[in-house]
Design a protein around this motif. Structure first.
Motif, PDB file in Angstrom:
ATOM      1  N   VAL A  86       2.331   3.622  -7.150  1.00  0.00           N
ATOM      2  CA  VAL A  86       2.545   3.035  -5.865  1.00  0.00           C
ATOM      3  C   VAL A  86       2.450   4.328  -5.154  1.00  0.00           C
ATOM      4  O   VAL A  86       3.046   5.255  -5.136  1.00  0.00           O
ATOM      5  N   GLY A  87       1.891   4.058  -3.881  1.00  0.00           N
ATOM      6  CA  GLY A  87       1.666   5.202  -2.852  1.00  0.00           C
ATOM      7  C   GLY A  87       2.040   4.778  -1.419  1.00  0.00           C
ATOM      8  O   GLY A  87       1.794   4.008  -0.893  1.00  0.00           O
ATOM      9  N   LYS A  88       2.829   5.650  -0.793  1.00  0.00           N
ATOM     10  CA  LYS A  88       3.023   5.500   0.447  1.00  0.00           C
ATOM     11  C   LYS A  88       1.917   6.398   1.411  1.00  0.00           C
ATOM     12  O   LYS A  88       1.455   7.213   1.073  1.00  0.00           O
ATOM     13  N   ALA A  89       1.314   5.462   2.452  1.00  0.00           N
ATOM     14  CA  ALA A  89       0.463   5.672   3.059  1.00  0.00           C
ATOM     15  C   ALA A  89       0.867   5.642   4.704  1.00  0.00           C
ATOM     16  O   ALA A  89       0.178   4.532   5.144  1.00  0.00           O
ATOM     17  N   VAL A  90       1.682   6.487   5.158  1.00  0.00           N
ATOM     18  CA  VAL A  90       1.814   6.469   6.680  1.00  0.00           C
ATOM     19  C   VAL A  90       0.697   7.273   7.504  1.00  0.00           C
ATOM     20  O   VAL A  90       0.835   8.584   7.362  1.00  0.00           O
TER      21      VAL A  90
END
Length: 474
Positions: free
Chosen positions: A233-237
């Motif tokens: 799972v990756g955060k992409a802001v």
């Protein structure tokens, strides 16, 4: 046309990079005080029509990352001189040939999309050849080919991650994921606002509400078998202003890099597909732009995340964990993973604790923690363990919801962020990687230029490779 990488027995033509131990340089014309093989020191030597760059290895132990750095140092120097064909002379260190090729390819990347044509650095570099010694080509070719795939995946992530927020929005990131899926035979689904609303993704919608650029949840699948997958799972802001709890202006331009956890997931799936890994892998990327506006979520808001768990918002700049709550909750319910990783540029506290070179690793599995530490040293993407514990769980208990998104103090910020995510993990084996420090660099490194590093791609791909090898030998 991309860079051509080949393996040969001995260097025959073109410019060369030669690795030299301290005190081992044999050119009598050069006094030892000018070049004696100090670590990453360089000397340019001209022989007939080619240049030789000698790169020092020092007098300590020779490691994979030292050869990676030395190769990168030599290639960078030869590129500046207009080198077209570069040979890495690994005949003395063939066991590190793959790592040298990796460093050379990483050093060959430049982000020049927005430079004016006359300001771009001229380079005609076309081929990199790794020399491993007579009779050794078949033995080391596979390692070089594997490193080539890894380095290309990292450079893909760097190219995407260096793009500014006015170019890469959540919708554009979803489009890039769909393109990647087509190129690498992956399954891809990108959920927009309507699907997110219908699916109950209250966290992603809340974080993205203040921006004109609507959020996305992107899912990529590499499914060679029907076994339980590894989920990453990756955060992409795509840009993080902090929202209503707005950040200070200094260094806010760097918040275009707050998407690097999600971009790394794309790179890992790209590498996994091209390596033909037999383990099923699912990438889940939660992407939004965190902006202040009349529609933005606020301190004091209460959010119902995926699966119904509630969050009290105390600070809108702690948005990454809210995105991850939805993405992790969805991944656990939808895929029942055998193991879940999450990668996020989550906390400045991790930078304070570990600096900019290492990522923080949080997991209740101490054996896996130690394995990732060793793999990080090998991959050149080092990690360091930080604690999980009840004290951090207690710090985010809310009087009006399940949890609040910050503790209200500056103490143990990295661990508090991990404790928040853990509420959506349940009994799933889990590793949280806080990559806030090493996701980008503000200074030139031996095989990296300023900007995005692609951190996490080599580490987790090497973990997946080790898992495949372990299962093959079981």
């Amino acid at each position: 046309m991309g860079m051509v990488v080949t393996v040969e027995e001995v260097p025959e033509h073109g410019d060369r990079v030669v690795f030299v131990r301290k005190g081992g340089f044999g050119k009598e014309e050069v006094p030892q005080e000018e070049f004696d093989g100090e670590k990453l020191a360089t000397l340019i030597w001209r022989e007939k029509r080619r240049r030789i760059v000698y790169v020092g290895l020092g007098d300590g132990s020779v490691t994979a990352d030292l050869l990676r750095k030395a190769a990168g140092t030599g290639v960078k120097l030869l590129r500046k001189l207009g080198g077209e064909e570069i040979h890495l002379d690994c005949t003395a260190y063939p066991e590190f040939a793959g790592f040298a090729a990796e460093g050379a390819l990483l050093a060959s990347y430049r982000f020049e999309d927005f430079r004016m044509p006359d300001a771009r650095k001229k380079s005609a570099l076309r081929t990199i050849t790794v020399a491993v010694g007579k009779g050794r080509i078949d033995q080391y070719r596979r390692e070089v080919e594997r490193s080539e795939i890894l380095a290309e995946a990292v450079n893909y992530v760097r190219q995407l991650g260096n793009q500014p927020a006015n170019v890469v929005t959540p919708a554009v990131l979803a489009d890039r994921a769909l393109e990647l899926a087509g190129e690498c035979h992956l399954q891809c689904n990108a959920m927009g606002p309507k699907e997110l609303e219908e699916g109950g993704f209250g966290g992603i919608l809340a974080v993205g509400r203040g921006s004109e650029n609507s959020p996305r949840l992107i899912v990529l699948e590499h499914r060679p078998t029907d076994a339980k997958p590894i989920v990453i799972v990756g955060k992409a802001v795509t840009f993080d202003s902090g929202g209503i709890s707005i950040k200070p202006g200094e260094h806010m331009d760097e918040m275009k890099f707050d998407k690097m956890g999600g971009c790394a997931v794309l790179g890992i799936l790209r590498a996994a597909s091209r390596l033909g890994l037999s383990v099923p892998i699912v990438g889940v990327i939660a992407s939004a732009e965190n902006m202040p506006s009349a529609r933005a979520y606020r301190p004091g808001d209460l959010i119902r995340s995926y699966g119904g768990k509630t969050i009290e918002v105390l600070n809108t700049d702690a948005e990454g964990r809210i995105l991850l709550a939805d993405a992790v909750g969805y991944a656990v319910e939808r895929y029942a993973p055998r193991l879940l990783f999450d990668l996020a540029t989550l906390t400045g506290a991790c930078i304070v604790a570990l600096g900019r070179h290492r990522a923080g690793v949080f997991t209740p599995d101490l054996g896996l923690r130690d394995q990732l530490w060793h793999l990080g040293e090998l991959a050149g993407e080092p990690v360091w363990p930080l604690p999980l514990g009840e004290e951090f769980e207690d710090a985010i208990r809310s009087d009006v919801a399940l949890v609040k998104n910050v503790s209200g103090t500056r103490e143990g910020g990295g661990s508090v962020g991990a404790a928040f995510i853990r509420h959506w993990i349940g009994d799933t084996p889990w590793v949280h990687l806080d990559i806030a420090g090493p996701a980008w660099t503000n200074r030139e490194l031996p095989y990296l230029e300023k900007g995005v590093t692609g951190f996490g791609v080599r580490l987790l791909t090497r973990y997946l490779l080790s898992l495949v090898a372990q299962e093959k030998n079981a």
